[in-house]
Design a protein around this motif. Structure first.
Motif, short mmCIF file in Angstrom:
data_model
loop_
_atom_site.label_atom_id
_atom_site.label_comp_id
_atom_site.label_asym_id
_atom_site.label_seq_id
_atom_site.Cartn_x
_atom_site.Cartn_y
_atom_site.Cartn_z
N TYR A 61 47.37 -20.43 -19.49
CA TYR A 61 47.58 -19.51 -18.15
C TYR A 61 47.48 -17.64 -18.53
CZ TYR A 61 50.24 -23.18 -18.45
OH TYR A 61 51.37 -24.82 -18.46
N ILE A 62 46.30 -17.52 -17.07
CA ILE A 62 46.02 -16.14 -16.72
C ILE A 62 46.61 -15.41 -16.11
CG2 ILE A 62 44.20 -14.68 -16.48
CD1 ILE A 62 42.20 -17.32 -17.52
N GLY A 63 47.42 -14.10 -15.99
CA GLY A 63 48.13 -13.30 -14.91
C GLY A 63 47.01 -12.41 -14.39
N PHE A 64 47.58 -12.25 -13.26
CA PHE A 64 46.78 -10.97 -12.98
C PHE A 64 47.68 -9.90 -11.75
CE2 PHE A 64 44.11 -14.71 -13.06
CZ PHE A 64 42.55 -14.04 -13.41
N THR A 65 46.81 -8.37 -12.05
CA THR A 65 47.27 -7.95 -10.53
C THR A 65 46.34 -7.38 -10.11
OG1 THR A 65 47.17 -6.11 -12.56
CG2 THR A 65 49.41 -7.16 -12.39
N GLU A 66 47.04 -7.33 -8.92
CA GLU A 66 45.42 -6.52 -8.28
C GLU A 66 44.71 -7.24 -7.43
OE1 GLU A 66 43.06 -3.01 -10.49
OE2 GLU A 66 44.88 -2.65 -11.52
N LEU A 67 45.41 -8.54 -7.28
CA LEU A 67 44.99 -9.50 -6.91
C LEU A 67 43.83 -9.38 -5.63
CD1 LEU A 67 46.70 -12.77 -7.71
CD2 LEU A 67 44.48 -12.23 -8.29
N SER A 68 43.16 -9.77 -5.09
CA SER A 68 42.79 -10.30 -4.15
C SER A 68 41.56 -11.69 -3.93
CB SER A 68 41.35 -8.89 -3.20
OG SER A 68 41.05 -8.63 -2.44
N PRO A 69 41.88 -12.06 -2.45
CA PRO A 69 42.97 -12.24 -1.86
C PRO A 69 43.96 -12.05 -2.42
CG PRO A 69 42.05 -14.17 -1.55
CD PRO A 69 40.91 -13.04 -2.94
N THR A 70 45.55 -11.92 -1.65
CA THR A 70 47.22 -12.17 -2.08
C THR A 70 47.46 -12.97 -1.98
OG1 THR A 70 47.47 -9.82 -1.48
CG2 THR A 70 49.29 -10.86 -2.02
N PHE A 71 48.12 -13.65 -3.25
CA PHE A 71 47.77 -15.93 -3.55
C PHE A 71 49.73 -15.83 -3.57
CE2 PHE A 71 43.89 -14.95 -5.16
CZ PHE A 71 43.87 -16.36 -4.32
N ASP A 72 50.32 -16.96 -3.83
CA ASP A 72 51.90 -17.14 -3.44
C ASP A 72 52.66 -16.18 -4.60
OD1 ASP A 72 52.59 -17.62 -0.65
OD2 ASP A 72 52.08 -19.68 -0.96
N ASP A 73 50.93 -16.83 -6.00
CA ASP A 73 51.75 -16.12 -7.38
C ASP A 73 50.62 -15.68 -7.62
OD1 ASP A 73 53.09 -16.38 -9.61
OD2 ASP A 73 53.47 -18.28 -10.10
N THR A 74 50.78 -15.14 -9.10
CA THR A 74 49.83 -14.37 -10.00
C THR A 74 49.58 -15.01 -11.24
OG1 THR A 74 51.28 -12.95 -10.74
CG2 THR A 74 50.35 -11.76 -8.85
N CYS A 75 49.55 -16.23 -11.25
CA CYS A 75 49.08 -17.12 -12.98
C CYS A 75 48.15 -17.98 -11.79
CB CYS A 75 50.76 -17.67 -12.94
SG CYS A 75 50.23 -18.58 -14.66
N PHE A 76 47.61 -18.78 -12.92
CA PHE A 76 46.56 -19.91 -12.47
C PHE A 76 46.58 -20.32 -13.82
CE2 PHE A 76 46.00 -16.12 -9.42
CZ PHE A 76 46.01 -16.88 -8.37
N LYS A 77 45.69 -20.91 -14.21
CA LYS A 77 45.55 -21.96 -15.35
C LYS A 77 44.29 -22.10 -15.57
CE LYS A 77 47.24 -26.24 -13.15
NZ LYS A 77 48.00 -27.16 -14.07
N LEU A 78 43.94 -22.41 -16.87
CA LEU A 78 42.96 -23.17 -17.58
C LEU A 78 42.63 -24.37 -17.64
CD1 LEU A 78 40.27 -20.25 -18.04
CD2 LEU A 78 39.26 -21.91 -16.93
N VAL A 79 42.43 -26.08 -18.22
CA VAL A 79 43.27 -26.86 -18.65
C VAL A 79 41.62 -27.92 -18.54
CG1 VAL A 79 45.40 -27.25 -17.27
CG2 VAL A 79 43.03 -28.04 -16.11
N GLY A 80 41.78 -28.79 -19.26
CA GLY A 80 40.93 -30.12 -19.31
C GLY A 80 39.69 -29.71 -20.49
N LYS A 81 38.33 -30.28 -19.71
CA LYS A 81 37.03 -29.80 -20.23
C LYS A 81 36.77 -28.33 -19.59
CE LYS A 81 35.50 -34.67 -19.69
NZ LYS A 81 34.41 -35.30 -19.50
#
Length: 151
Positions: A61-81
């Motif tokens: 899980y990776i959280g971000f600040t200063e996101l461009s563009p703006t999203f509904d949330d600031t948390c993203f993920k890397l999974v699997g391969k």
């Protein structure tokens, strides 16, 4: 009378179970359909504010600040391969708090607590996960395991 109550309880439990399976499969199919369309993916840039593996080290899980563009949330993920590739090449160590990262994700939000996937990632101009590979790997992961965010 006792047998009737037991039968009624079993019917209710079976009905609820079938409904849950149906709802989960519909959600997974909707996600696969959405993520299969390359036009749904966009490029974003943000500064890493937190990094956290799940308990099994199968999701980053990776959280971000200063996101461009703006999203509904600031948390993203890397999974699997995708995550395995970064771990194998020791590129996961390049993801650090305070680092500005460019990545590609599909921004639709599925359910409560859902985390958007990363299918391409670049750090300091170095692409450590290419889109076509990340896209293919993510669709394979989603098709084989499902996201589990709603089920």
């Amino acid at each position: 009378m006792k047998n009737f109550s037991l039968l009624k309880s079993r019917i209710i439990i079976i009905t609820i179970s079938v409904m849950l399976v149906f709802l989960c499969s519909c959600t997974t199919n909707e996600q696969i359909e959405y993520y299969s369309q390359k036009d749904n993916y966009i490029t974003a840039t943000g500064t890493v504010s937190f990094i956290n593996f799940d308990d099994n080290y199968k999701t980053l899980y990776i959280g971000f600040t200063e996101l461009s563009p703006t999203f509904d949330d600031t948390c993203f993920k890397l999974v699997g391969k995708n995550l395995e590739k970064l771990k194998d090449n020791k590129n996961v160590d390049k993801i650090k708090i305070g680092e500005k990262i460019t990545f590609i994700t599909a921004p639709k939000y599925f359910g409560d607590g859902y985390v958007m996937p990363i299918v391409q990632i670049s750090i300091n101009g170095e692409c450590i996960l290419e889109f076509n590979e990340g896209y293919t790997n993510f669709l394979g992961w989603l098709s084989n395991t499902g996201d589990g965010s709603l089920c």
